[in-house]
Design an enzyme around this catalytic site. Structure first.
Site, PDB file in Angstrom:
ATOM      1  N   ARG A 166       4.940 101.278  89.135  1.00 16.61           N
ATOM      2  CA  ARG A 166       6.209 101.982  89.000  1.00 16.61           C
ATOM      3  C   ARG A 166       7.406 101.068  88.818  1.00 16.61           C
ATOM      4  NH1 ARG A 166       5.221 106.657  93.585  1.00 16.61           N
ATOM      5  NH2 ARG A 166       3.801 107.845  92.275  1.00 16.61           N
ATOM      6  N   LEU A 197       3.565 115.631 105.760  1.00 16.63           N
ATOM      7  CA  LEU A 197       2.154 115.288 105.911  1.00 16.63           C
ATOM      8  C   LEU A 197       1.915 114.526 107.197  1.00 16.63           C
ATOM      9  CD1 LEU A 197       1.187 114.352 102.263  1.00 16.63           C
ATOM     10  CD2 LEU A 197       0.494 116.355 103.567  1.00 16.63           C
ATOM     11  N   ALA A 198       2.766 113.540 107.497  1.00 16.02           N
ATOM     12  CA  ALA A 198       2.559 112.745 108.707  1.00 16.02           C
ATOM     13  C   ALA A 198       2.773 113.593 109.959  1.00 16.02           C
ATOM     14  CB  ALA A 198       3.488 111.532 108.705  1.00 16.02           C
TER      15      ALA A 198
END
Lengths: 642, 248
Positions: A331, A43-44
């Site tokens: 998380r 994505l980056a």
């Protein structure tokens, strides 16, 4: 090493706007005179390469996969956060900022996180415009869901394949720029090293993974988007080829490495099935929206099938311990809670290596409330995936899940402009350390990768090019030949090894050390022991490993060996970082710093900073620097999800 | 459990002695097919022999890297499942399993079971996108899209670009792959402006890369790990015809 974060002055909400005004610009006609190397196409990387090319820069774009579309962002399931407040449920940029700082356990920069929250809304607009098929409501508006650690519904999603759809969007933008000739694409190319001249990043060395050709590339700026280092644990949810090599090589060339011990253990993965396991598979934590987590209340019930355990004998430990967040706690909290009940002998499923390491994630109540059809619509592909791997159907029996290494918050240190301590080397996405502090919230990785690539680097890279760039350079500069020779020597050394053990075996051994001592729970003695064991393993590697094949062909074993060599050094850096950080925060849990109920205790007096490690040569210990973190807008508080 | 693997071995693109070779592997029904290959490769490395090269990465069915023809079927015996998600419980003890690479002119073999699928990238580069510059987008909710439309677009967008459709097709046609992208964007309002040129250019590039045409065998749909429907090909045909009429 000088750590100037270059955080703009002024009120938090105005910093990014003011900064963009103050940044130097590169004249449109001059942009094409600059050649930028983008390494990695997740994505980056894909979003950065596409956006920089749209601005007029010439881009060389490299990835290790056979196609840029296969970068590991593709596997992200759950969603992407944005402060759109489309649900009218009280969300705002400020709330997303606050949740992210708090979720990161106050170990991230306020200014970066605020910018991330601001830019989040633009990301959704852009992805929709690209044709990303997000989930919709019947009226045609975008649908949202709530996601681990948030009390508002701000997560945009595309079934359980959000990462895939966002990456294909970024990939399509990238391929459009390939089509117009502004991006030159080099798939199956691995960055082996960075070329630094007079302290500036001036290019890199790659190996063509198909032909074995090792060659130099000059660049006016290098943009590193090479992801995280979770595979140091061998077993993780990362793709098999994910690795630390490019980032670690930059570290060895002078880039500071920040908070390497900050790793995220994801609470909902399919448990290990046996000693042969090659990787772990994530089940999106969006499942926690409709699944209830439980184990038997008594250890004597742990071997019995779930159906035989009466409701009163089930221990819904998240709901009981954290009544307001219940199954949706962050998380790190969920992972540690699962480890605790399994260590207490309450785990379920088959014994692997002497313990039942799994808890139930049960959809029976939701299926009864909403019907199997709704559950299928929400999670159908995840349920299918679970069934393919385990042979069991979550529609009729509860899933078994256990935490697994998933994401690494640590990474190369960058300033507000995403530039590392080496001028000209920029680092984006999971490869940098900037926005998630000690723990990343769900649906925030996709947001950060795309924020960095689409909106931050296009604005900030001009500052470097217009003010610090040292003028043209070619690969004729002797620094290129020197680094290239070192890369060739490393390849020759690996192929010359005369051991008998597959590198995979040694990698597994490293993973075991890391998981036992630098995983979900850490302590000083264990970390010190791990450092010794890793050093010994590193020594043995060069005697025991066997690397087949030759240098001038497709040779996946040579590639893997090179990556494991770096993991064997990097694992020690992680343990050192975890040892010095004598507190618990986020995903970094030191057993010596917890409340009687097992909650993390931070030490803000001594550790409210990013730890940044500087390489000091092969025979010297790395030097630890700190970037102090100041909180002017959020009050430092103990995280509580009770 | 023990299986015999008959694996295509080819040292490089021009190897004239390429062919099937037999290997026996001790495995376990809970192991994945690729983990069985891992075990074989570890054995080969210990014996100083050449291990088998194959593409794989995420091992959870989404990256599209894995690409084996198992007993004549791309991605093997289980419907709607990639190679990496096939487990040994699909096979009998003592089974003889043939493993080959994707075979198509447009996907030349690099080594053993690894092929070059960059032709797919070149097809996407020929219009498989919406030409929107970063920063130019309107608010995401400015254009409503019906839930059913979004769902249908998603069904086509789910393609992982693995190439099984090509490997299964007697014509080595890439029309399911191309159709999936064309259909996704033709269904969405954002894809309308470039609708015609996209279909035309992508088909031309598909032909230029050496893929064949569709003659309605339906093998592609049968092996697609993401269950992309043949509707994609129907829509591709409609879109190319529509584009031709618009030009006329």
């Amino acid at each position: 090493m000088k750590l100037d974060a270059r955080i703009p002055s002024g009120p938090l909400a105005e910093k990014w706007d003011r900064h963009r005004f103050e940044l130097k610009l590169v004249n449109p006609a001059n942009k094409r005179r600059f050649r930028i190397a983008v390494v990695g196409t997740g994505l980056a990387g894909a979003s950065a390469a596409a956006s920089l090319a749209e601005l007029g820069y010439d881009v060389d774009c490299f990835c290790i996969q056979d196609s840029p579309r296969r970068a590991h962002s593709i596997a992200a399931q759950g969603g992407i956060n944005a402060a759109k407040n489309y649900q009218n449920d009280g969300d705002s940029i400020w709330r997303l900022f606050y949740d992210t700082v708090k979720g990161g356990d106050f170990r991230a920069r306020e200014a970066n996180v605020y910018r991330l929250a601001q830019v989040s809304v633009d990301i959704i607009d852009h992805c929709v415009a690209q044709g990303v098929p997000f989930a919709r409501e019947y009226g045609g508006a975008l649908d949202n869901r709530s996601f681990g650690g948030a009390q508002v519904s701000r997560t945009f999603y595309a079934r359980g394949q959000t990462g895939q759809q966002l990456l294909l969007g970024a990939y399509s933008a990238l391929m459009r720029m390939v089509d117009v000739g502004k991006v030159s694409l080099y798939p199956r190319h691995e960055m082996l090293d960075l070329v630094v001249v007079d302290g500036h990043a001036r290019g890199l060395i790659t190996r063509n993974l198909t032909t074995g050709e090792i060659r130099p590339w000059a660049a006016d700026a290098v943009v590193l988007c090479t992801g995280g280092y979770g595979n140091v644990f061998y077993l993780s949810t990362n793709a098999k080829a994910s690795n630390v090599t490019a980032a670690y090589r930059c570290y060895k060339r002078g880039a500071g490495f920040a908070n390497p011990c900050f790793t995220q253990i994801h609470p909902t993965c399919i448990p290990q099935g046996g000693p042969y396991q090659s990787k772990l598979t994530l089940m999106s934590e969006s499942l926690r929206n409709d699944g209830r987590v439980w184990v038997p209340r008594r250890a004597s019930d742990s071997g019995r099938p779930a159906a035989e355990i009466a409701e009163a004998d089930r221990y819904y430990y998240l709901e009981e311990r954290y009544p307001s967040f219940g199954n949706l706690v962050p998380r790190d909290v969920a992972s540690r809670a699962a480890k605790k009940v399994c260590d207490d002998g309450l785990g379920v499923g088959p014994e692997v290596l002497g313990q039942r390491n799994a808890v139930y994630l049960d959809f029976a109540a939701s299926i009864e409330r909403l019907g199997a059809g709704v559950i299928k619509e929400r999670y159908g592909n995840l349920f299918d995936m679970y069934e393919r791997i385990t042979g069991e159907s979550p529609y009729t029996a509860p899933m078994r899940i256990y935490p697994a290494v998933h994401y690494t918050m640590g990474g190369l240190w960058v300033d507000y402009n995403l530039m590392s301590t080496i001028p000209g080397l920029h680092v984006l996405g999971e490869a940098n350390f900037s926005d998630h502090g000690a723990n990343r919230l769900g649906a925030s990785a996709l947001m950060q990768g795309l924020a960095d690539g689409y909106f931050v680097i296009p604005a900030t890279i001009g500052q470097f090019l217009a003010s610090q760039h040292r003028g043209p350079i070619t690969t004729a500069h002797p620094a290129f030949a020197e680094v290239e020779a070192q890369c060739r020597a490393q390849t020759a050394r690996l192929l010359g090894l005369r051991g008998k053990r597959p590198v995979d075996d040694l990698h597994r051994e490293l993973g075991r050390i890391m998981w036992d001592h630098c995983g979900m729970a850490r302590n000083a003695a264990g970390l010190a022991q791990a450092i010794g064991e890793i050093a010994a393993l590193r020594e043995r590697f060069w005697h025991e490993a066997a690397v087949p094949g030759s240098a001038d062909e497709l040779n996946p074993w040579l590639e893997h060996a090179g990556r494991v060599v770096d993991f064997l050094e990097f694992g020690e850096l992680m343990c050192s970082d975890a040892l010095v950080r004598d507190e618990s925060c986020g995903g970094h849990f030191r057993e010596d710093h917890q409340t009687p109920e097992g909650e993390a205790i931070r030490d803000d007096e001594r550790f409210c900073h990013a730890a940044v490690w500087e390489y000091a040569g092969p025979s010297a210990a790395p030097v630890r620097h700190v970037e102090p973190l100041t909180f002017e807008n959020v009050k430092l508080a103990t995280r509580s999800y009770k | 459990m023990r299986v015999k693997l008959r694996i295509w071995r080819q040292s490089g693109p021009t190897d004239t002695k390429a062919g099937l070779r037999d290997y026996t592997v001790e495995t376990d029904e809970h192991m994945s097919f690729l983990e069985t290959l891992d075990v074989l490769n570890a054995d080969l490395i210990r014996k100083g022999e050449s291990p088998v090269a194959f593409d794989h990465d995420c091992r959870e069915g989404i990256c599209g890297a894995c690409s084996l023809v198992i007993d004549g079927v791309p991605h093997g015996p289980r419907a709607a499942t990639t190679t990496c998600q096939i487990h040994m419980r699909e096979f009998r003890d003592q089974a003889v399993i043939t493993v080959e690479p994707w075979r198509a002119k447009a996907f030349p073999v690099i080594k053993d079971l690894t092929v070059d699928r960059s032709a797919f990238d070149r097809i996407i580069a020929a219009g498989g996108y919406v030409s929107v510059r970063t920063g130019a987008a309107p608010d995401a909710n400015a254009i409503p899209i019906g839930k059913r439309t979004a769902e249908r677009a998603f069904d086509f967008a789910a393609c992982i670009g693995c190439g099984a459709c090509v490997a299964a097709c007697p014509n080595a046609s890439a029309m399911l792959f191309v159709g999936a992208k064309v259909a996704q964007l033709a269904l969405l309002p954002q894809g309308q402006v470039e609708r015609g040129s996209r279909a035309t250019r992508m088909v031309a590039q598909m032909d230029a890369q050496g893929f064949g045409g569709c003659s309605n065998h339906g093998e592609c749909e049968a092996v697609c790990p993401k269950s992309i429907s043949l509707d994609a090909i129907a829509m591709l045909n409609v879109e190319t015809m529509r584009a031709a009429l618009e030009r006329a």
